[in-house]
Design a protein around this motif. Structure first.
Motif, PDB file in Angstrom:
ATOM      1  N   PRO A 161       0.766  -1.209   0.009  1.00 20.85           N
ATOM      2  CA  PRO A 161       0.036   0.134  -0.119  1.00 20.85           C
ATOM      3  C   PRO A 161       0.737   1.308   0.023  1.00 20.85           C
ATOM      4  CG  PRO A 161      -0.222  -1.202   2.435  1.00 20.85           C
ATOM      5  CD  PRO A 161       0.660  -1.800   1.260  1.00 20.85           C
ATOM      6  N   LYS A 162       0.373   2.433  -0.897  1.00 18.93           N
ATOM      7  CA  LYS A 162       1.141   3.516  -0.756  1.00 18.93           C
ATOM      8  C   LYS A 162       0.203   4.573  -0.706  1.00 18.93           C
ATOM      9  CE  LYS A 162       3.480   1.102  -4.651  1.00 18.93           C
ATOM     10  NZ  LYS A 162       2.394   0.131  -4.667  1.00 18.93           N
ATOM     11  N   ILE A 163       1.038   6.035  -0.523  1.00 17.82           N
ATOM     12  CA  ILE A 163       0.349   7.344  -0.568  1.00 17.82           C
ATOM     13  C   ILE A 163       1.070   8.071  -1.583  1.00 17.82           C
ATOM     14  CG2 ILE A 163       1.976   8.525   1.460  1.00 17.82           C
ATOM     15  CD1 ILE A 163      -1.092   9.779   1.837  1.00 17.82           C
ATOM     16  N   GLU A 164       0.557   8.398  -2.644  1.00 15.21           N
ATOM     17  CA  GLU A 164       1.051   9.219  -3.728  1.00 15.21           C
ATOM     18  C   GLU A 164       1.195  10.806  -3.394  1.00 15.21           C
ATOM     19  OE1 GLU A 164       0.518  10.400  -8.177  1.00 15.21           O
ATOM     20  OE2 GLU A 164      -0.811   8.952  -7.465  1.00 15.21           O
ATOM     21  N   ALA A 165       2.335  11.238  -3.348  1.00 11.13           N
ATOM     22  CA  ALA A 165       2.559  12.586  -3.129  1.00 11.13           C
ATOM     23  C   ALA A 165       2.667  13.324  -4.580  1.00 11.13           C
ATOM     24  CB  ALA A 165       4.312  12.848  -2.988  1.00 11.13           C
ATOM     25  N   PHE A 166       1.721  14.219  -4.579  1.00 15.47           N
ATOM     26  CA  PHE A 166       1.261  15.193  -5.998  1.00 15.47           C
ATOM     27  C   PHE A 166       1.568  16.477  -5.981  1.00 15.47           C
ATOM     28  CE2 PHE A 166      -1.672  16.757  -8.743  1.00 15.47           C
ATOM     29  CZ  PHE A 166      -1.124  16.250 -10.056  1.00 15.47           C
ATOM     30  N   ARG A 167       2.107  17.012  -6.728  1.00 19.67           N
ATOM     31  CA  ARG A 167       2.194  18.455  -6.910  1.00 19.67           C
ATOM     32  C   ARG A 167       1.630  18.793  -8.203  1.00 19.67           C
ATOM     33  NH1 ARG A 167       7.921  19.269  -4.043  1.00 19.67           N
ATOM     34  NH2 ARG A 167       7.328  19.945  -2.016  1.00 19.67           N
ATOM     35  N   ALA A 168       0.778  19.963  -8.378  1.00 16.80           N
ATOM     36  CA  ALA A 168       0.296  20.347  -9.717  1.00 16.80           C
ATOM     37  C   ALA A 168       1.410  21.086 -10.567  1.00 16.80           C
ATOM     38  CB  ALA A 168      -0.705  21.414  -9.387  1.00 16.80           C
ATOM     39  N   GLU A 169       2.417  21.627  -9.924  1.00 19.36           N
ATOM     40  CA  GLU A 169       3.429  22.410 -10.679  1.00 19.36           C
ATOM     41  C   GLU A 169       4.003  21.353 -12.123  1.00 19.36           C
ATOM     42  OE1 GLU A 169       5.257  25.221 -12.761  1.00 19.36           O
ATOM     43  OE2 GLU A 169       3.840  25.546 -11.330  1.00 19.36           O
ATOM     44  N   PRO A 170       4.671  20.404 -11.940  1.00 19.30           N
ATOM     45  CA  PRO A 170       5.246  19.533 -12.828  1.00 19.30           C
ATOM     46  C   PRO A 170       4.191  19.107 -13.975  1.00 19.30           C
ATOM     47  CG  PRO A 170       5.798  18.718 -10.511  1.00 19.30           C
ATOM     48  CD  PRO A 170       4.780  19.666 -10.570  1.00 19.30           C
ATOM     49  N   GLY A 171       2.857  19.026 -13.445  1.00 22.81           N
ATOM     50  CA  GLY A 171       2.227  18.799 -14.676  1.00 22.81           C
ATOM     51  C   GLY A 171       1.697  17.258 -15.098  1.00 22.81           C
ATOM     52  N   ASN A 172       2.215  16.648 -14.138  1.00 30.33           N
ATOM     53  CA  ASN A 172       2.382  15.151 -14.208  1.00 30.33           C
ATOM     54  C   ASN A 172       0.948  14.529 -13.821  1.00 30.33           C
ATOM     55  OD1 ASN A 172       5.176  14.569 -14.984  1.00 30.33           O
ATOM     56  ND2 ASN A 172       5.564  14.838 -12.710  1.00 30.33           N
ATOM     57  N   HIS A 173       0.535  13.300 -14.629  1.00 29.51           N
ATOM     58  CA  HIS A 173      -0.785  12.656 -14.255  1.00 29.51           C
ATOM     59  C   HIS A 173      -0.682  11.875 -13.016  1.00 29.51           C
ATOM     60  CE1 HIS A 173       1.282   9.513 -16.073  1.00 29.51           C
ATOM     61  NE2 HIS A 173       0.561   8.744 -15.703  1.00 29.51           N
ATOM     62  N   LEU A 174      -1.683  11.600 -12.316  1.00 26.92           N
ATOM     63  CA  LEU A 174      -1.753  10.864 -11.020  1.00 26.92           C
ATOM     64  C   LEU A 174      -1.701   9.508 -11.302  1.00 26.92           C
ATOM     65  CD1 LEU A 174      -4.876  12.452  -9.375  1.00 26.92           C
ATOM     66  CD2 LEU A 174      -2.641  12.252  -8.204  1.00 26.92           C
ATOM     67  N   ILE A 175      -0.579   8.794 -10.613  1.00 25.35           N
ATOM     68  CA  ILE A 175      -0.273   7.479 -10.790  1.00 25.35           C
ATOM     69  C   ILE A 175      -1.426   6.825 -10.024  1.00 25.35           C
ATOM     70  CG2 ILE A 175       1.327   5.555  -9.937  1.00 25.35           C
ATOM     71  CD1 ILE A 175       3.303   7.739  -9.480  1.00 25.35           C
ATOM     72  N   ALA A 176      -2.436   7.234  -9.196  1.00 26.96           N
ATOM     73  CA  ALA A 176      -3.380   6.638  -8.440  1.00 26.96           C
ATOM     74  C   ALA A 176      -4.418   6.066  -9.498  1.00 26.96           C
ATOM     75  CB  ALA A 176      -4.109   7.529  -7.538  1.00 26.96           C
ATOM     76  N   ASP A 177      -4.485   7.015 -10.567  1.00 24.99           N
ATOM     77  CA  ASP A 177      -5.828   6.553 -11.587  1.00 24.99           C
ATOM     78  C   ASP A 177      -5.291   5.120 -12.020  1.00 24.99           C
ATOM     79  OD1 ASP A 177      -6.991   9.195 -11.469  1.00 24.99           O
ATOM     80  OD2 ASP A 177      -5.619   9.732 -13.101  1.00 24.99           O
ATOM     81  N   GLY A 178      -6.029   4.181 -11.607  1.00 25.09           N
ATOM     82  CA  GLY A 178      -5.971   2.826 -12.134  1.00 25.09           C
ATOM     83  C   GLY A 178      -5.048   2.008 -11.383  1.00 25.09           C
ATOM     84  N   ASP A 179      -4.625   2.374 -10.087  1.00 31.50           N
ATOM     85  CA  ASP A 179      -3.630   1.806  -9.489  1.00 31.50           C
ATOM     86  C   ASP A 179      -4.316   1.620  -7.895  1.00 31.50           C
ATOM     87  OD1 ASP A 179      -1.540   0.730  -7.635  1.00 31.50           O
ATOM     88  OD2 ASP A 179      -0.102   1.981  -8.577  1.00 31.50           O
ATOM     89  N   PRO A 180      -4.773   0.359  -7.629  1.00 33.32           N
ATOM     90  CA  PRO A 180      -5.437   0.235  -6.262  1.00 33.32           C
ATOM     91  C   PRO A 180      -4.457   0.275  -5.226  1.00 33.32           C
ATOM     92  CG  PRO A 180      -5.602  -1.716  -7.532  1.00 33.32           C
ATOM     93  CD  PRO A 180      -4.898  -0.578  -8.569  1.00 33.32           C
ATOM     94  N   THR A 181      -3.134  -0.096  -5.244  1.00 39.33           N
ATOM     95  CA  THR A 181      -2.300   0.102  -4.169  1.00 39.33           C
ATOM     96  C   THR A 181      -1.995   1.226  -3.771  1.00 39.33           C
ATOM     97  OG1 THR A 181      -0.129   0.263  -5.629  1.00 39.33           O
ATOM     98  CG2 THR A 181      -1.030  -2.041  -5.252  1.00 39.33           C
ATOM     99  N   ILE A 182      -2.517   2.563  -4.350  1.00 39.40           N
ATOM    100  CA  ILE A 182      -2.167   3.802  -3.808  1.00 39.40           C
ATOM    101  C   ILE A 182      -3.662   4.160  -3.132  1.00 39.40           C
ATOM    102  CG2 ILE A 182      -2.201   6.140  -4.320  1.00 39.40           C
ATOM    103  CD1 ILE A 182      -0.223   5.684  -6.907  1.00 39.40           C
TER     104      ILE A 182
END
Length: 163
Positions: free
Chosen positions: A108-129
């Motif tokens: 299990p994981k928590i995803e660190a996410f900042r808007a600035e780099p413009g990356n997509h969320l890894i959480a989309d489609g990943d139930p381990t997040i």
């Protein structure tokens, strides 16, 4: 041992979050170890030091010990990178192991996410997040925490692992 991960793209705030979580959780009386995955070559030794000279001479393992710490350096010398489960088995028992990186592993994981780099969320489609720690409001099917709300994130992780 309980394990929980912090994952995310480069510059998402993973290392800062890890550092704050270690301080917060150890401050609550739990023992914590960490595992960090590096995508590049790294060296914890310094050229000219005795231990470095041992490695450069061909030693597969160099154990460096003092009254303050022990460091074991292992050279793979062409062998494959060890699996996360094998690395975890090498650690001394603790209450919680926090893992930075290893986004494709099943823990299990928590995803660190900042808007600035413009990356997509890894959480989309990943139930381990199981949750996201973000610097921007998000509406998702799992909890979203303020990236800097270390106490709430620690509460969530400790509840998730049963500590």
């Amino acid at each position: 041992m309980k394990v929980y991960g912090v994952t995310g793209w480069k510059n998402a705030g993973k290392t800062g979050l890890m550092e704050r979580l270690v301080a917060e959780i150890t401050g609550r009386g739990f023992s914590v170890s960490t595992v960090k995955h590096a995508h590049h070559s790294f060296d914890v030794d310094q050229p000219g030091r005795d231990s470095h000279r041992h490695r450069m001479a061909g030693a597969r393992e160099v154990l460096l010990a003092s009254g303050q710490r022990v460091a074991l350096m292992q050279e793979l010398r062409g062998a494959p990178e060890p699996a996360l489960k094998d690395l975890l088995a090498r650690l001394s028992p603790v209450d919680l192991v926090l893992i930075e990186g290893y986004k494709r592993e099943p823990h299990p994981k928590i995803e660190a996410f900042r808007a600035e780099p413009g990356n997509h969320l890894i959480a989309d489609g990943d139930p381990t997040i199981r949750a996201i720690a973000s610097d921007t409001p998000l509406t998702l099917d799992r909890p979203v925490f303020d990236l800097n709300d270390t106490g709430a994130i620690a509460d969530f992780i400790l509840a998730e692992v049963g500590l």
